[in-house]
Design an enzyme around this catalytic site. Structure first.
Site, PDB file in Angstrom:
ATOM      1  N   SER A 121     -22.976  32.517 -30.323  1.00 17.93           N
ATOM      2  CA  SER A 121     -22.890  33.257 -31.578  1.00 17.93           C
ATOM      3  C   SER A 121     -21.581  34.011 -31.694  1.00 17.93           C
ATOM      4  CB  SER A 121     -24.061  34.223 -31.719  1.00 17.93           C
ATOM      5  OG  SER A 121     -24.457  34.727 -30.490  1.00 17.93           O
ATOM      6  N   HIS A 142     -22.983  26.192 -34.498  1.00 19.70           N
ATOM      7  CA  HIS A 142     -23.714  27.460 -34.520  1.00 19.70           C
ATOM      8  C   HIS A 142     -24.804  27.440 -35.590  1.00 19.70           C
ATOM      9  CE1 HIS A 142     -23.751  32.025 -35.310  1.00 19.70           C
ATOM     10  NE2 HIS A 142     -24.569  31.729 -34.321  1.00 19.70           N
ATOM     11  N   GLU A 154     -22.314  26.523 -38.621  1.00 18.52           N
ATOM     12  CA  GLU A 154     -20.873  26.745 -38.485  1.00 18.52           C
ATOM     13  C   GLU A 154     -20.366  25.784 -37.413  1.00 18.52           C
ATOM     14  OE1 GLU A 154     -20.256  31.448 -39.570  1.00 18.52           O
ATOM     15  OE2 GLU A 154     -21.067  30.966 -37.611  1.00 18.52           O
ATOM     16  N   ASN A 192     -21.605  35.920 -38.512  1.00 21.76           N
ATOM     17  CA  ASN A 192     -21.870  37.057 -37.627  1.00 21.76           C
ATOM     18  C   ASN A 192     -20.798  38.132 -37.744  1.00 21.76           C
ATOM     19  OD1 ASN A 192     -24.256  36.097 -36.641  1.00 21.76           O
ATOM     20  ND2 ASN A 192     -23.419  35.298 -34.728  1.00 21.76           N
TER      21      ASN A 192
END
Ligand code: 3HC
Length: 490
Positions: A121, A142, A154, A192
């Site tokens: 992450s 991701h 991602e 994130n």
């Protein structure tokens, strides 16, 4: 030659790994699930069973479909079983040493044409790739929690990733029914990097007593339309994972807003990790929080500030008697900035609260240091009569929602300004990765650049923290009278 992906290995079958395995199996690929020992393997199998059972119970899968999905997944504790996999995706805990050791082993075991992917992450995909003899075949892939539901993937390419490989992996993501966004290797990638600072800031806000947990959650859900409030989402992601992501962000940026809130460290140390441990900010069996004691409503109300006439009419319509602020039992000052200055000009400063309406469902009710608790509770009761959810908070710059929203929007502008991601990719990432009703640039257009810039200036003036200073691009657009960032890219 383009890769063909038919057999996929998933290493680590925790919540994310099991969800990822399910996604591949649902798309018809053969999946080999790997865990460290038989206990972990059984737990992983349990996650997969529970998730497909849930879909079955909701009529989203038939019994046959469920059986077919599960039949595509085999379970093993031996990495050697990945020798023939076309793609291996790693979803083990976010500890760089573990990841590097695993990728060294995968490099030894897997066939030359394999694509090695990490679901990290926030850790550096480049550093993970560098432990292998084939960094050109390593990417980030991701997924978002819950992986079977959230549509974003991602795809992270590093400076060493082979030309074209990220596009092949993006095509694979489309085959899984996901929407890929291809980005470079920066801590937190797109989603994130924008999400965690906001969640962390909510934790700081709670810790500073600006507002309560359930009130902040309700404000962001009902006021902004987010699918979950920040504390419910922190519990879903896992407080340990959230803490780690903030740490990594902080190490890269040294931005104080990325430094994990002390309350996160304390909860993690106490083993309260969120849903995975049964308790985090929220507790699994927690009863609904009781409604606060509310006094009978005020017999006379005064209204000040921008929009006072309209709000006054609404109060009159609900049967309240409007009087001059000097004589009122309750004074409501419509404002999005602190109201204590207004309070001290009144004969009874303790009778004033600040009020900021967010959308048509939420009323932030700000108490100053002088507001009497009785008056605050009368104000909450009054909001309820008007059909609004009252969010009690302290009299601080931008109260709750805007204080959390504007820095997030500012971060999105900074991200675009740095050339890391396009407007469209950032908006897509937040809508599909986190279920936001609109992306940050869509939100900026709706709220107005000037409103957001001014709100950031107010936050900066209050806290003197450079991280609240408006992004130079935002400031310049407002100064130049350009109404939307999109006007730049067209
Ligand atoms: N596993 C599988 N499916 C699930 C699920 C789970 N854990 N939770 C919910 N679902 C499915 C349900 O079965 C349902 O599917 P259906 O419509 O086909 O029946 C659908 O999701 C909606 O579920 P519910 O109606 O029960 O619940 P909600 O409407 O409240 O939605 C939610 C739940 C999808 C989780 C929604 O609240 C949401 O989008 N929350 C935001 C989640 C988010 O932000 N995730 C990203 C976190 S960041 C991250 O993961 C990155 C990492 O690196 C930290």
């Amino acid at each position: 030659m383009a890769s063909t992906f038919e057999t996929v290995g998933v290493v680590g079958l925790g919540t994310m790994g099991a969800g990822i395995a399910e996604v591949f199996a649902r798309a018809g690929l053969t999946v080999i699930g790997v865990e460290a020992d038989s206990g972990a393997l059984e737990r992983g199998r349990g996650h997969l069973e529970a998730s497909t059972d849930r879909a079955l119970a909701r009529g989203r899968l038939t019994g046959d479909q469920k059986a077919e999905i599960l039949s595509r997944v085999t379970f093993t504790t031996s990495l050697e079983d990945l020798a023939e996999a076309d793609l291996v995706i790693e979803a083990i805990p976010e500890v760089m040493d573990f990841k590097r050791a695993l990728f060294t082993d995968l490099d030894r075991v897997c066939k030359p044409s394999v694509v090695l992917a990490t679901n990290t992450s926030s850790l550096s995909v480049t550093a993970i790739a560098a432990t292998t003899t084939r960094p050109g075949r390593v990417v980030g892939m991701h997924f978002f929690n819950p992986a079977p539901v959230m549509k974003l993937v991602e795809v992270v390419r590093t400076v060493t990733t082979d030309e074209g490989l990220a596009d092949e992996v993006a095509d694979l993501a489309r085959r899984l029914g996901k929407t890929p966004v291809v980005v470079g290797d920066r801590a937190g990638f797109v989603a994130n990097r924008l999400l965690l600072p906001y969640l962390n800031q909510a934790a700081v806000m709670l810790e500073n007593g600006v507002a309560g947990r359930d009130d902040i959650d309700a404000a962001m859900r009902l006021g902004v339309g987010l699918p979950m409030g920040p504390f419910a989402l922190l519990d879903l992601i896992g407080l340990d994972t959230s803490y780690e992501i903030c740490e990594v962000l902080f190490r890269e940026t040294r931005d104080r807003r990325h430094a994990p809130a002390p309350i996160l460290r304390e909860l993690v140390t106490a083993g309260l990790l969120g849903r995975k441990s049964g308790q985090g900010f929220h507790c699994a069996e927690e009863p609904e929080s009781p409604s606060p004691d509310e006094k009978p409503s005020a017999s006379s109300v005064g209204v000040l500030g921008e929009g006072a006439e309209e709000f006054g009419a609404r109060l009159s319509g609900a049967g309240f008697k409007l009087v001059d602020a000097d004589d009122a039992e309750l004074v409501i000052a419509l404002s999005r900035t602190p109201v204590v200055e207004l309070a001290v000009r009144l004969p009874h400063p303790g009778r004033l609260v600040g009020l900021h309406l967010v959308g048509d469902r939420v009323a932030e009710v700000a108490s100053t240091v002088l507001t009497s608790p009785e008056v605050a509770s009368v104000a909450h009761g009054l909001m309820r009569i008007l059909g609004l959810t009252a969010v009690p908070c302290k009299d601080r710059a931008e109260f709750v929602v805007d204080a959390l929203l504007y820095p997030y929007l500012n971060d999105a502008v900074r991200m675009y300004e740095s050339g890391y991601a396009s407007i469209e990719d950032v908006d897509t990432a937040m809508r599909l990765g986190c279920g936001y009703p609109e992306g940050p640039f869509e939100m900026l257009d709706r709220l107005g650049l000037e409103t957001v810039r001014d709100g950031l200036r107010a936050l900066y003036a209050e806290y003197r923290d450079p991280c609240f200073a408006p992004a130079p691009l935002l400031d310049q657009l407002v100064t130049a009278g350009v109404p939307s960032i999109r006007d730049l890219s067209s």
